[in-house]
Write a protein that holds these residues in place. Structure first.
Motif, short mmCIF file in Angstrom:
data_model
loop_
_atom_site.label_atom_id
_atom_site.label_comp_id
_atom_site.label_asym_id
_atom_site.label_seq_id
_atom_site.Cartn_x
_atom_site.Cartn_y
_atom_site.Cartn_z
N GLU A 202 0.82 -1.21 0.00
CA GLU A 202 0.00 0.00 0.00
C GLU A 202 0.86 1.27 0.00
O GLU A 202 2.01 1.27 0.43
CB GLU A 202 -0.90 0.03 1.24
N GLU A 203 0.22 2.34 -0.46
CA GLU A 203 0.86 3.65 -0.37
C GLU A 203 0.55 4.27 0.98
O GLU A 203 -0.58 4.18 1.48
CB GLU A 203 0.36 4.56 -1.50
N TYR A 204 1.56 4.88 1.57
CA TYR A 204 1.41 5.54 2.86
C TYR A 204 1.75 7.03 2.71
O TYR A 204 2.34 7.44 1.71
CB TYR A 204 2.34 4.89 3.90
N GLU A 205 1.36 7.82 3.71
CA GLU A 205 1.77 9.21 3.71
C GLU A 205 3.29 9.27 3.70
O GLU A 205 3.96 8.41 4.29
CB GLU A 205 1.23 9.92 4.96
N THR A 207 6.91 9.42 4.34
CA THR A 207 7.60 9.26 5.62
C THR A 207 8.71 10.30 5.76
O THR A 207 9.12 10.92 4.77
CB THR A 207 8.21 7.85 5.72
N ASN A 212 7.02 6.69 0.04
CA ASN A 212 5.57 6.52 0.03
C ASN A 212 5.15 5.05 0.09
O ASN A 212 3.98 4.75 0.34
CB ASN A 212 4.97 7.17 -1.22
N SER A 643 11.16 4.48 6.92
CA SER A 643 10.20 5.33 7.64
C SER A 643 10.90 6.58 8.17
O SER A 643 10.84 7.63 7.55
CB SER A 643 9.51 4.54 8.75
N ILE A 665 3.66 4.72 10.91
CA ILE A 665 3.39 5.10 9.53
C ILE A 665 1.87 5.21 9.39
O ILE A 665 1.12 4.55 10.11
CB ILE A 665 3.95 4.09 8.51
N THR A 666 1.43 6.03 8.44
CA THR A 666 0.00 6.29 8.27
C THR A 666 -0.38 6.06 6.82
O THR A 666 0.26 6.61 5.90
CB THR A 666 -0.35 7.74 8.67
N ASN A 667 -1.41 5.24 6.58
CA ASN A 667 -1.81 5.01 5.20
C ASN A 667 -2.67 6.16 4.69
O ASN A 667 -2.99 7.10 5.42
CB ASN A 667 -2.50 3.64 5.05
N SER A 672 -3.13 4.88 11.26
CA SER A 672 -1.72 4.79 11.65
C SER A 672 -1.40 3.42 12.25
O SER A 672 -2.26 2.77 12.86
CB SER A 672 -1.37 5.87 12.67
#
Length: 766
Positions: A202-205, A207, A212, A643, A665-667, A672
């Protein structure tokens, strides 16, 4: 003796299987539309499986069927029906994860060859005899192992007469297989049930280190490590890819076939591997195999990397900057190559058929003669294309129960099945008004079935005997479940002063070589019950075994089957921990019968209804964790590099022993997840919520001997931990009442102590 090297290919659908066969695979693993760990693959029907086996055997290729998920109690009846059909095929093996599945196959279907799935997280020498005793003839080793570790395990496999498989190409999970609960914890999409939602892709905000896709790891490829793997004693080179298409499978299998054959013939690697970049890839890494866990294993793009590779290769070949037009030409040429591959594969497999074998039965007989049946098959083996069988008794006249076309059709129509297309039952040459004993008609039918089954007697369907659910060990049915605690901080030993609960002490994942620290500690604190982790590789397994042998505790809890096997050898009572993924009665029975297990934690992945009918073996205890951090995944790779960043370019033994970072980490949905690394522990990711299940105490206390509370603080990140003594007090009061009132003081107090909690798994299940 010359070492046999097997090339084992994936087959997610019929075309991919055909492509693997024609490309030169020695074996193909594939799954039916249920009970396999690739639910997202197209998969195949049982009828198609029969045709695939027949086709593969014509090319001296074996077929292995994946049954590699954990099994629920209600599924065993249908599983027995499936296995009853499989034993009457020429299937070459089944790939299994669930310990209960091992148990019923070994007992009731012994002709099936069992392979231990990668989902069993096999990574140390102690697990090999454990799996051998369960019934495995081969094991698929964890993808995280390096060559030295593989070599050591293979020596034990040789002693145990067990074959090994190693993944040599395809997607890599960043987590240890079988120990990833990333989407199971939220929506019930468990990797242990073949429904992995690939949270790691998945893509995350973005870091702090600028990534990403911080969990996305490159694909595995040991294309140039084949000689070292051969020297290590590996039997089977396994390619991942059951959700990939025929073009991918043919290209990869054909490339590896040429590389293996070239090396065996010349002693040198003859292929450059460039064809592997023309089909789907995320770039390649062999870092696990080399034991070099560095930052280059990650790639910030989970999609196909083939265009990027083609452009970069073109740039490297040019001595000057290239234009946009040139880049477009490279991409167009790559697409043309892909189209050519597709056309060639379609042409190669179009003549391969898995259609049913046409079958014709011709009955004949006159008064005073035996009843004859001539069986004709088309496209079957030449020597058995036509054969005739006869009854023992002679036909005689009968006024009532005579044999005619209606009677014969009723008895023999079952030959129109998954393997045969019954085109005709001809009775023109059978005189009317004649009969033989009807039991002989059944014998004749069975004889036909045996001849069509390569003269192997067709085995009857197995009905699993009912299991007896025994009362709680050393207690009455209504005896209240006991509280147990899990700690990992030596200072928390003082909690023994405030409770009579059993106290488990979680031992580390990693140790200095020859570490003896915990031997003295456990000897000085005999009340502590050692708790062994799920992953113990190499020297860490050796140290853990030494702790077991030197302390010789009365009881342990282990999440590692290698430790379980050694405990059983030493006569030490042991309990199967929650990360052995125990979900059914037959798994409990196997642990009890084969390894004298004293009890087991039931998996937190299943819900109340799925555990309600689990049958307890005699003198066996059942446990369940009611409060703990929710582990999503554990990895041998570092989660901090992508991260928050890390100054060390690679993870090493020093990192394992000394690093104790945490971050999150936050998606893109705003959810989070806590990244946690304890000293001497593997990097792990946890839900932000803690698991807190008070409902089960009222619902299923009659089933469980003990409920566990995890007080290790692992996965808590920067959050302040609740007062442990107060937690214990509240849980003890809860267990003493065994009723749940949402408005009660104790319930409210626990909710206040654990404000971010969930028990959604208890409701969702699998």
């Amino acid at each position: 003796m010359e070492q046999k090297i097997e090339l084992l290919a994936p087959g997610g659908d019929v075309d991919a299987i055909k492509a693997a066969i024609i490309a030169g695979a020695d074996a193909v693993y594939c799954g039916l539309d249920t009970l396999n760990a690739r639910n997202r693959a197209a998969n195949i029907s049982f009828e198609q499986l029969i045709g695939i086996i027949r086709l593969a055997h014509q090319y001296n290729c074996q077929i292995f069927l994946t049954l590699n998920i954990i099994i629920l109690e209600r599924e065993f009846k249908s599983i027995a029906k499936l296995l009853s059909k499989l034993v009457n095929t020429t299937l070459d093996g089944v790939i299994v994860q669930d310990i209960g599945m091992f148990n019923i196959i070994k007992k009731h279907f012994p002709t099936l060859d069992i392979h231990a799935s990668t989902q069993l997280t096999t990574h140390n020498i102690g697990q090999i005899p454990f799996l051998k005793k369960l019934g495995a003839s081969r094991v698929n080793l964890s993808r995280e192992l390096n060559l030295r570790e593989i070599t050591a395990i293979n020596k034990v496999c040789l002693e145990q007469d067990v074959l090994t498989e190693v993944f040599v190409h395809g997607s890599l999970c960043v987590a240890f297989s079988g120990l990833c609960y990333s989407t199971s914890a939220s929506v019930g999409n468990s990797g242990n049930r073949g429904r992995c939602s690939q949270a790691c892709r998945e893509e995350y905000e973005t870091t702090p280190s600028g990534h990403n896709f911080p969990l996305n790891i490159k694909d595995n490829s040991a294309f140039f490590d084949l000689p070292a793997l051969i020297d290590a004693g590996v039997h089977s080179f396994k390619i991942e890819g059951r959700i990939k298409g025929a073009n991918y499978v043919h290209t990869v299998v054909d490339s590896f076939r040429k590389q293996i054959d070239g090396f065996l013939n010349t002693g040198e690697l003859t292929e450059d591997g460039e064809r592997l970049y023309k089909v789907f890839n995320r770039d390649f890494s062999n870092a696990f195999l080399r034991g070099d866990l560095n930052q280059s294993m990650f790639i910030d793009n989970p999609r196909d990397n083939s265009k990027v590779h083609a452009v970069n290769k073109f740039k490297a070949d040019e001595s000057q900057a290239i234009s946009v037009v040139q880049i477009q030409d490279v991409e167009q040429n790559l697409q043309a190559d892909k189209n050519t591959i597709e056309a060639e594969v379609v042409e190669k497999i179009k003549h391969l058929s898995i259609e049913k074998v046409p079958l014709m039965l011709k009955f004949s007989g006159q008064l005073g003669q035996p009843l004859s049946v001539t069986v004709t098959t088309e496209g079957f083996s030449v020597e058995q294309s036509t054969f005739t069988l006869q009854s023992t008794s002679l036909l005689r006249t009968s006024d009532k129960a005579f044999i005619d076309s209606t009677t014969i059709n009723k008895r023999f129509k079952s030959f129109n099945n998954a393997e045969f297309l019954l085109k005709d039952i001809n009775c023109d040459n059978l005189a009317s008004g004649l009969s033989i004993p009807f039991k002989e008609l059944t014998v004749l039918k069975n004889d036909v079935a045996s001849r069509l089954n390569n003269s192997v007697t067709v085995l009857p369907e197995v009905t699993l005997p009912p299991l007896v659910s025994h009362p709680k060990a050393d207690a009455q049915h209504d005896k209240k479940a006991k509280l147990s605690l899990l700690i990992c901080d030596e200072a928390d030993v003082e909690l023994a002063n405030v409770t009579n609960a059993d106290i488990y002490f979680k031992l580390p994942d990693a140790y200095k070589r020859g570490c003896t620290k915990y031997i003295g500690f456990l000897q000085q604190n005999p009340r502590l019950i050692p708790w062994f982790p799920a992953v113990l590789i190499g020297k860490d397994y050796d140290v853990a075994v030494n702790i077991l042998e030197q302390v010789k505790p009365a009881l342990i809890v282990t999440n590692n089957t290698g430790i379980a096997y050694r405990a059983n050898e030493l006569g030490i009572k042991w309990i199967a921990g929650p990360f052995l993924n125990t979900t059914n009665s037959y798994a409990l029975l196997a642990l009890k019968e084969d390894f004298d297990c004293s009890g087991a934690f039931i998996s937190n992945e299943i819900n109340a209804s799925q555990m309600r009918n689990i049958a307890r073996p005699e003198n066996f205890k059942l446990f369940y964790s009611i409060y703990h951090p929710i582990l999503l995944m554990t990895s041998r790779q570092c989660f901090f590099q992508q991260s928050v960043g890390c100054e060390k370019p690679r993870i090493d033994n020093g990192c394992m022993l000394s690093c104790d970072k945490s971050t999150s980490i936050t998606n893109l949905k705003g959810v989070s997840f806590a990244i946690d690394k304890q000293k001497a522990g593997y990097p792990s990711i946890y839900n932000q919520d803690q698991f807190l299940n008070m409902e089960i105490i009222a619902d299923l206390s009659h089933l469980f001997d003990g409920f566990m509370v995890d007080l290790t603080n692992i996965g808590a990140g920067d959050r302040e931990s609740p007062d442990k003594a107060l937690l214990i007090q509240q849980f003890e009061e809860l267990l003493s009442n065994q009723t749940i009132d949402n408005d009660s003081a104790v319930t409210q107090q626990l909710n206040n102590l654990v404000p971010e909690s969930t028990n959604i798994q208890y409701h969702n299940g699998l």
